[in-house]
Design an enzyme around this catalytic site. Sequence first.
Site, short mmCIF file in Angstrom:
data_model
loop_
_atom_site.label_atom_id
_atom_site.label_comp_id
_atom_site.label_asym_id
_atom_site.label_seq_id
_atom_site.Cartn_x
_atom_site.Cartn_y
_atom_site.Cartn_z
N ASP A 192 0.82 -1.22 0.00
CA ASP A 192 0.00 0.00 0.00
C ASP A 192 0.85 1.27 0.00
OD1 ASP A 192 0.76 -0.63 2.63
OD2 ASP A 192 -0.98 0.33 3.53
N HIS A 225 -3.74 7.55 6.31
CA HIS A 225 -3.54 6.10 6.39
C HIS A 225 -4.63 5.44 7.24
CE1 HIS A 225 -1.42 2.20 6.99
NE2 HIS A 225 -0.88 2.49 5.83
ZN LIG Z 1 0.57 1.17 5.02
ZN LIG Z 2 3.13 -0.79 6.34
#
Ligand SMILES: [Zn+2]
Ligand SMILES: [Zn+2]
Length: 309
Positions: free
Chosen positions: A64, A268
Site C-alpha cells: 500500500d 492512512h
Molecule cells: Zn501502510
Molecule cells: Zn506498512
Amino acid sequence: LKIQILGCYAATPRSFSNPTSQVLEIGNELFLIDCAEGTQVQIRKNKVKFSKINHIFISHLHGDHFFGLVGLISTFSLLNRQNELHVYGPKGIKEVVLLQLRLADAYTSYPLFFHELTSSEPQVLLQLSTVEVRSFPLKHRIYTNGFLFQEMPKPRKLDFECASKLGVETCYFQKLKSGFDLVLDNGKIIKNEEVTLPGLPSWSYAYCSDTVYDSSIANYFQNVTVLYHESTFLESEAHLATRTLHTTASQAAHIAQLAKAKNLILGHYSTRYASIQAFKTEAEAVFPNVYLADDARLFELDDQERLKY
Ligand SMILES: [Zn+2]
Ligand SMILES: [Zn+2]
C-alpha cells in the site's frame, strides 16, 4: 509548500479510495512520497505534471506504499521521459523494480537511479537550493523510514531606512540582499547584519507512515511546521494498532504535541471505518490544529504557517 494528497487509506485500493501517495510542490519541482497502486491514475485525475517529478521517496515496501512504482516508472518511458529519475527507498527496491523490467525485456528511456536506504539513523538524502530532504527511522513490521523536508533558510530582508541613514547607495542594495558586507568609498565597513532583518521563517514538513507509537520519534522533527502522521485506527482499536505496529489518531496527536508541531495532517485510515471525521475529533482532544487528509485534497501553507485546503 503545497501538499497534494493522491491517496491516504491503508491496505487496498477501493472504487472510492486509494492507498498512500502524495506529492509535495516546492518551487518548480514535485516530490512524490510513496507510490501505491493507482498512483499514476491519481496523478492524472489531479492534473499533476508527470515531467516535474524527479525524486520519489518510498517509506517501506508494503504494497500500500509502493505497488504503483514499477507502473509509474514504465509510464515515464512511454511518455518518452529524458530527465533523470531518483528513487529513494529501502534496500531491495532496486531488485524488485529491475526484476519486473527485466522479465518484460523492458528498459527506461531515461537514466534511473536508486538510492537504497539501510540506515537506522537520520540521513541527508538530497540537498537542493530550495530544500533539504532527510530520512529518519520509524518503527514498523519491516524496515521503514519517515522523511523530513526542510526549506532552505530564506534570504535576509534589507532595512532600507537603516541602510540609507548609514549612507549606503541604492546600487549596493542587491549586494546586501545577497548577504555580503560592504566597504564604502570612505573605507567604512557595513556589516550585513547591521542593515538587514531576518528573512521569513522557513517551513518544514515531516512524513510519518507507517509506524507504531513511540514518543522518541518526535525528536526527529522538533518544531516542524506540518506533520503528516499515520492514524490507522481510533483508540477503540488501540490493541490492533499495537499488534500491527500502527498508530491511533490520539497517539498521532501526542506525537504532534511532543514535536511542538504547528499543524497535523492525519492519514492512512483503516478502511474499516465508515467516516474519517472521528479521527479529527479524537486527535483534537490532544492537539489543536488537526487536518484530515483525503484523496485529491490539496493543502497549501500560507506565510503565517497556517494550512488551507
Ligand atoms: Zn501502510
Ligand atoms: Zn506498512
